[in-house]
Design a protein around this motif. Structure first.
Motif, short mmCIF file in Angstrom:
data_model
loop_
_atom_site.label_atom_id
_atom_site.label_comp_id
_atom_site.label_asym_id
_atom_site.label_seq_id
_atom_site.Cartn_x
_atom_site.Cartn_y
_atom_site.Cartn_z
N ALA A 21 0.84 -1.19 0.00
CA ALA A 21 0.00 0.00 0.00
C ALA A 21 0.87 1.24 0.00
O ALA A 21 0.64 2.18 -0.74
N VAL A 24 2.17 2.57 -3.01
CA VAL A 24 1.24 2.84 -4.09
C VAL A 24 0.46 4.11 -4.12
O VAL A 24 0.15 4.51 -5.19
N GLY A 25 -0.09 4.73 -3.30
CA GLY A 25 -1.23 5.53 -3.61
C GLY A 25 -1.15 7.00 -3.68
O GLY A 25 -0.85 7.58 -2.73
N ARG A 196 -1.26 -0.26 -11.30
CA ARG A 196 -2.63 0.23 -11.10
C ARG A 196 -3.49 -0.83 -10.41
O ARG A 196 -4.25 -0.52 -9.49
N GLN A 199 -2.58 -0.96 -6.81
CA GLN A 199 -3.09 0.18 -6.07
C GLN A 199 -4.58 0.03 -5.76
O GLN A 199 -5.05 0.40 -4.69
N THR A 202 -4.95 -2.45 -2.98
CA THR A 202 -4.50 -1.83 -1.74
C THR A 202 -5.55 -0.86 -1.19
O THR A 202 -5.83 -0.84 0.01
N VAL A 217 -6.05 5.63 -6.06
CA VAL A 217 -5.44 5.00 -7.24
C VAL A 217 -4.90 6.07 -8.18
O VAL A 217 -3.76 5.97 -8.67
N SER A 220 -1.80 7.68 -6.84
CA SER A 220 -0.65 6.78 -7.00
C SER A 220 -0.08 6.86 -8.40
O SER A 220 1.12 6.95 -8.61
#
Length: 312
Positions: A21, A24-25, A196, A199, A202, A217, A220
């Motif tokens: 996580a 990612v975002g 993607r 994300q 997550t 998303v 990210s």
């Protein structure tokens, strides 16, 4: 974004979900409204390649810091509410959500702390309240440790003083380095489609609110991968616990619990109590029915707590 993945499984599952996580975002969608026409930028004299600041409202100063890969828009609803009574400083960190990044794989967290301290001085703020989510919460605690005279009070939102403590009480910054390097490498190696998809998965574990999931998303995807990798390495190996005992700045630490697929209350209570044990006078507040993004999942309760924190 970052810090407590809300899966109902064991600690290891939560940790690995969160590591991805954090990897990612954040990016380009606004959660609520765009800044209104009255919004102003940070003082003209303040120029930084580490962060930018948008200022709204008037009154006592409140600084809002988003988490890893998040946009300042994560705070928009709260800023719109607070601006009637406070001057709100919405921070955007370089490299996240479309903000330019020029530092390669260099240090992330410490330079941000230094620049926030410079901003407080150059903007002439009088001991502002500082509210940080996730990595932003860690940043707020480090700012108060390094510059206690600059900060009036800190609210840490679902953030631990040492992220990698989620691996277990025996983990140190030193033995977390291999995991941090692996998390950073994963961010850099993923192709756009798989990134993607990761994300999106997550986001489901990090927040219940559908609009915020979508925003996470996009934030990210708009973030610089090198910035995210640098940030996750720093976060996973930065331990603020040794400085807790000497802190005199009042700190509120909010943390989330969600019986429906998130962190069980008993486990969250134990973890936050253990990791903040050395901090004198810390106020620990569990927010039920929420995952990592407390301000999105429980906005009314969050607003209530912010008002109490600012009036305390």
């Amino acid at each position: 974004m970052m810090f407590m993945s809300r899966h109902g499984g064991g600690r290891a599952l939560r940790v690995f979900a969160l590591a991805s996580a954090i990897a990612v975002g954040a990016g380009a969608i606004a959660l609520a409204t765009r800044a209104d026409a009255a919004a102003i930028q940070a003082p003209a004299a303040f120029v930084s390649d580490r962060l930018s600041v948008e200022v709204v409202g008037s009154g006592p100063d409140v600084i809002l810091i988003p988490g890893l890969a998040s946009s300042r828009e994560v705070w928009r609803a709260e800023a719109e509410r607070l601006k009637a009574t406070h001057r709100v400083h919405l921070v955007q960190l370089a490299g996240f959500a479309g903000e330019p990044w020029t530092h390669g794989d260099g240090a992330f967290v410490e330079p941000v702390v230094d620049e926030l301290a410079r901003y407080v001085r150059e903007a002439g703020l009088e001991r502002p309240a500082v509210v940080g989510h996730s990595m932003g919460g860690l940043t707020a605690v480090l700012l108060a440790q390094a510059h206690p005279g600059l900060v009036g009070r800190v609210m840490s939102v679902d953030s631990l003083p040492f992220f990698s403590a989620m691996f277990g009480p025996q983990v140190t910054a030193g033995n977390a380095r291999p995991f941090a390097a692996q998390a950073a490498a994963g961010i850099l190696a993923a192709d756009e489609a798989s990134f993607r998809a990761q994300q999106a998965q997550t986001a489901t574990g990090m927040v219940r609110d559908p609009a915020t999931r979508e925003a996470m998303v996009e934030w990210s995807m708009a973030s610089d991968r090198q910035a995210m990798a640098a940030a996750i390495r720093d976060v996973m190996t930065t331990d603020a616990r040794p400085g807790l005992a000497a802190m005199t700045t009042p700190v509120w630490a909010l943390y989330a619990s969600d019986a429906d697929g998130g962190a069980p209350a008993a486990g969250a209570d134990a973890l936050w109590s253990r990791e903040y044990a050395a901090l004198p006078g810390v106020k620990l507040v569990r927010v039920d029915g929420s995952r990592h993004f407390i301000m999105a999942d429980q906005p009314a309760r969050f607003a209530e707590l912010v008002d109490q924190f600012l009036a305390d």
